[in-house]
Write a protein that holds these residues in place. Structure first.
Motif, PDB file in Angstrom:
ATOM      1  N   PRO A   6       0.199  41.224  24.577  1.00 54.95           N
ATOM      2  CA  PRO A   6       0.367  40.709  23.352  1.00 54.95           C
ATOM      3  C   PRO A   6      -0.379  41.634  22.139  1.00 54.95           C
ATOM      4  O   PRO A   6      -1.293  42.126  22.356  1.00 54.95           O
ATOM      5  N   PRO A   7      -0.007  41.468  20.797  1.00 55.69           N
ATOM      6  CA  PRO A   7      -0.773  42.310  19.800  1.00 55.69           C
ATOM      7  C   PRO A   7      -1.802  41.550  19.431  1.00 55.69           C
ATOM      8  O   PRO A   7      -2.213  40.975  18.414  1.00 55.69           O
ATOM      9  N   ARG A   8      -2.856  41.541  20.437  1.00 53.97           N
ATOM     10  CA  ARG A   8      -4.190  40.963  19.813  1.00 53.97           C
ATOM     11  C   ARG A   8      -5.300  41.861  19.501  1.00 53.97           C
ATOM     12  O   ARG A   8      -5.196  42.894  20.086  1.00 53.97           O
ATOM     13  N   ARG A   9      -6.108  41.635  18.614  1.00 54.94           N
ATOM     14  CA  ARG A   9      -7.093  42.625  18.425  1.00 54.94           C
ATOM     15  C   ARG A   9      -8.492  41.932  19.200  1.00 54.94           C
ATOM     16  O   ARG A   9      -8.775  41.157  19.194  1.00 54.94           O
ATOM     17  N   HIS A  10      -8.941  43.083  19.917  1.00 57.39           N
ATOM     18  CA  HIS A  10     -10.109  42.510  20.790  1.00 57.39           C
ATOM     19  C   HIS A  10     -11.327  42.784  19.852  1.00 57.39           C
ATOM     20  O   HIS A  10     -11.371  43.617  19.018  1.00 57.39           O
ATOM     21  N   PRO A  11     -12.380  41.890  20.200  1.00 56.63           N
ATOM     22  CA  PRO A  11     -13.652  41.841  19.491  1.00 56.63           C
ATOM     23  C   PRO A  11     -14.363  43.125  19.706  1.00 56.63           C
ATOM     24  O   PRO A  11     -15.059  43.530  18.514  1.00 56.63           O
ATOM     25  N   ARG A  12     -14.392  43.721  20.805  1.00 53.08           N
ATOM     26  CA  ARG A  12     -14.874  45.260  20.973  1.00 53.08           C
ATOM     27  C   ARG A  12     -13.986  46.387  21.573  1.00 53.08           C
ATOM     28  O   ARG A  12     -13.214  45.684  22.387  1.00 53.08           O
ATOM     29  N   PRO A  13     -14.079  47.294  21.460  1.00 50.87           N
ATOM     30  CA  PRO A  13     -13.168  48.440  21.907  1.00 50.87           C
ATOM     31  C   PRO A  13     -13.543  48.569  23.350  1.00 50.87           C
ATOM     32  O   PRO A  13     -14.471  48.176  24.007  1.00 50.87           O
ATOM     33  N   GLU A  14     -12.460  49.012  23.975  1.00 47.28           N
ATOM     34  CA  GLU A  14     -12.690  49.491  25.638  1.00 47.28           C
ATOM     35  C   GLU A  14     -14.108  50.198  25.721  1.00 47.28           C
ATOM     36  O   GLU A  14     -14.529  50.908  24.983  1.00 47.28           O
ATOM     37  N   GLY A  15     -14.698  50.203  26.797  1.00 44.16           N
ATOM     38  CA  GLY A  15     -15.899  50.491  27.243  1.00 44.16           C
ATOM     39  C   GLY A  15     -16.933  49.593  26.813  1.00 44.16           C
ATOM     40  O   GLY A  15     -18.162  49.782  27.348  1.00 44.16           O
ATOM     41  N   GLN A  16     -16.884  48.972  25.588  1.00 44.49           N
ATOM     42  CA  GLN A  16     -17.931  48.064  25.197  1.00 44.49           C
ATOM     43  C   GLN A  16     -17.692  46.546  25.493  1.00 44.49           C
ATOM     44  O   GLN A  16     -18.156  45.665  25.103  1.00 44.49           O
ATOM     45  N   ASP A  17     -16.652  46.252  26.225  1.00 40.34           N
ATOM     46  CA  ASP A  17     -15.989  45.050  26.370  1.00 40.34           C
ATOM     47  C   ASP A  17     -16.626  44.384  27.664  1.00 40.34           C
ATOM     48  O   ASP A  17     -16.160  44.345  28.724  1.00 40.34           O
ATOM     49  N   HIS A  18     -17.951  43.944  27.468  1.00 37.85           N
ATOM     50  CA  HIS A  18     -18.449  43.431  28.641  1.00 37.85           C
ATOM     51  C   HIS A  18     -19.143  41.869  28.100  1.00 37.85           C
ATOM     52  O   HIS A  18     -20.332  41.781  28.113  1.00 37.85           O
ATOM     53  N   TYR A  19     -18.082  41.088  27.960  1.00 34.71           N
ATOM     54  CA  TYR A  19     -18.574  39.653  27.184  1.00 34.71           C
ATOM     55  C   TYR A  19     -19.236  38.955  28.376  1.00 34.71           C
ATOM     56  O   TYR A  19     -18.816  38.564  29.520  1.00 34.71           O
ATOM     57  N   THR A  20     -20.245  38.115  27.746  1.00 33.48           N
ATOM     58  CA  THR A  20     -20.948  36.987  28.539  1.00 33.48           C
ATOM     59  C   THR A  20     -19.990  35.950  28.361  1.00 33.48           C
ATOM     60  O   THR A  20     -19.062  35.959  27.447  1.00 33.48           O
ATOM     61  N   ILE A  21     -20.240  34.981  29.200  1.00 32.80           N
ATOM     62  CA  ILE A  21     -19.493  33.964  29.560  1.00 32.80           C
ATOM     63  C   ILE A  21     -19.494  32.829  27.999  1.00 32.80           C
ATOM     64  O   ILE A  21     -18.557  32.425  27.524  1.00 32.80           O
ATOM     65  N   SER A  22     -20.772  32.869  27.504  1.00 37.70           N
ATOM     66  CA  SER A  22     -20.598  32.232  26.075  1.00 37.70           C
ATOM     67  C   SER A  22     -19.794  32.809  24.933  1.00 37.70           C
ATOM     68  O   SER A  22     -19.358  32.121  24.145  1.00 37.70           O
ATOM     69  N   GLU A  23     -19.703  34.122  25.198  1.00 37.82           N
ATOM     70  CA  GLU A  23     -19.052  34.859  24.091  1.00 37.82           C
ATOM     71  C   GLU A  23     -17.407  34.564  24.480  1.00 37.82           C
ATOM     72  O   GLU A  23     -16.643  34.083  23.360  1.00 37.82           O
ATOM     73  N   VAL A  24     -17.251  34.545  25.749  1.00 37.95           N
ATOM     74  CA  VAL A  24     -15.609  34.059  25.725  1.00 37.95           C
ATOM     75  C   VAL A  24     -15.456  32.708  25.581  1.00 37.95           C
ATOM     76  O   VAL A  24     -14.349  32.378  25.021  1.00 37.95           O
ATOM     77  N   LEU A  38     -14.113  28.120  32.615  1.00 32.37           N
ATOM     78  CA  LEU A  38     -13.806  29.387  32.839  1.00 32.37           C
ATOM     79  C   LEU A  38     -14.141  29.679  34.424  1.00 32.37           C
ATOM     80  O   LEU A  38     -13.538  30.454  34.974  1.00 32.37           O
ATOM     81  N   ARG A  39     -15.358  29.111  34.763  1.00 33.58           N
ATOM     82  CA  ARG A  39     -15.852  29.481  36.209  1.00 33.58           C
ATOM     83  C   ARG A  39     -14.913  28.682  36.909  1.00 33.58           C
ATOM     84  O   ARG A  39     -14.518  29.286  38.176  1.00 33.58           O
ATOM     85  N   TRP A  40     -14.328  27.768  36.638  1.00 33.76           N
ATOM     86  CA  TRP A  40     -13.421  27.057  37.548  1.00 33.76           C
ATOM     87  C   TRP A  40     -12.146  27.738  37.751  1.00 33.76           C
ATOM     88  O   TRP A  40     -11.590  27.842  38.761  1.00 33.76           O
ATOM     89  N   TYR A  41     -11.456  28.363  36.493  1.00 32.65           N
ATOM     90  CA  TYR A  41     -10.446  29.057  36.560  1.00 32.65           C
ATOM     91  C   TYR A  41     -10.783  30.323  37.722  1.00 32.65           C
ATOM     92  O   TYR A  41      -9.781  30.437  38.630  1.00 32.65           O
ATOM     93  N   GLU A  42     -11.751  30.912  37.879  1.00 34.47           N
ATOM     94  CA  GLU A  42     -12.137  31.869  38.596  1.00 34.47           C
ATOM     95  C   GLU A  42     -12.108  31.449  40.033  1.00 34.47           C
ATOM     96  O   GLU A  42     -11.481  31.924  41.073  1.00 34.47           O
ATOM     97  N   ARG A  43     -12.837  30.167  40.205  1.00 31.64           N
ATOM     98  CA  ARG A  43     -12.818  29.337  41.648  1.00 31.64           C
ATOM     99  C   ARG A  43     -11.419  29.304  42.143  1.00 31.64           C
ATOM    100  O   ARG A  43     -11.245  29.507  43.380  1.00 31.64           O
TER     101      ARG A  43
END
Lengths: 155, 155
Positions: B26-44, B55-60
């Motif tokens: 989708p046409p979404r603008r990301h908070p940070r460009p590729e390469g710097q996209d290492h968001y912590t869980i609290s950022e997400v 979020l952890r449950w989704y992963e599980r």
DNA sequence: TATGACCTTGGAGTGCACTCGAAGCAAGCG
DNA sequence: CGCTTGCTTCGAGTGCACTCCAAGGTCATA
């Protein structure tokens, strides 16, 4: 399903007791005319698609006011009960929590003085429905984008 | 027909590494460009509105594939993970059960061979959404009838 | 009168989608 | 060094909306 006849037809049904119960009834045709509307729970199951369990549960939690009983204590639903169930089903489709529907049912039982509250509640519900529709349209466009991707790239 | 990014493109947007993961993003603008996209869980959490638990449950349960970790084992979410979460959120709005979303996620992990299955799944979802919208419109007219009753009779 | 479908009750159980808690590790700061 | 903040895990708990059960009473038909 054997539709049981409810022979206990009350001969003298007074006309239209409480208009406040079902305000502005929808254009629904009832299975039986006024006076013969003493449906068993299984008939209501057939009409509404709800289960008998759910119908009893609705009554227990106050989502339906007390249902008439036969001389042996079995439930006999009226046309008005059917109308109410129709409405409740609509409200449920909106995603309204059962607790809120119970709240609305209580307002109905309290009488005409609660008209403003009821209107407010329904208007809030209306706003919710409108924004829900907008959300779904939004989702639809996301789905369409993905589907068209799979259509061209996936075959 | 790949959907092109719409306006305000990021300066150094990489040309689409893994098209299988997020097909037709989708046409979404990301908070940070590729390469710097290492968001912590609290950022997400801040970006998506989901809770860290969720979020952890989704992963599980397999709704998200394995998330990158920092050297100390903490989750680092990428832009693609954010896109996926956006999509999942949309699917959730449709009322799709989580189990079905997991099924879709599994298909994505299986690769391009599952394109037809994915398309079918999304088309079924689309049909559901369309009929849901119709239901809601129906409900809206019932609400409007009642509201107008309360407007005239209730004041 | 007997059969079997249908009805009653209160309370317990189910499935879903989270939601929270407890115990412990790691990083940054004064 | 101690403190705070944030992260990890697994498993248990919550809230909603039913859904089911057991034990027993009722009803129309054979």
């Amino acid at each position: 399903m054997t539709v049981m006849q409810t022979t206990t037809a009350a001969p003298t049904q007074q006309p239209d007791r409480t208009p406040a119960d079902i305000c502005s009834a929808p254009p629904r045709r009832h299975p039986r005319p006024e006076g013969q509307d003493h449906y068993t729970i299984s008939e209501v199951v057939a009409f509404t698609g709800l289960t008998a369990h759910t119908l009893r549960w609705y009554e227990r939690i106050g989502l339906m006011s007390h249902i008439d009983r036969s001389h042996t204590g079995q439930r006999r639903y009226s046309n008005r009960d059917l109308d109410w169930l129709d409405f409740v089903t609509k409200l449920r489709l909106t995603g309204m929590p059962v607790a809120d529907m119970v709240r609305y049912a209580e307002l109905v039982r309290e009488g005409e003085t609660t008209y403003p509250d009821r209107r407010e509640l329904l208007e809030q519900t209306r706003r919710d429905v409108v924004s829900r529709i907008a959300e779904l349209h939004d989702t639809l466009s996301v789905l369409d984008r993905k589907i068209s991707f799979y259509e061209t790239g996936g075959n």
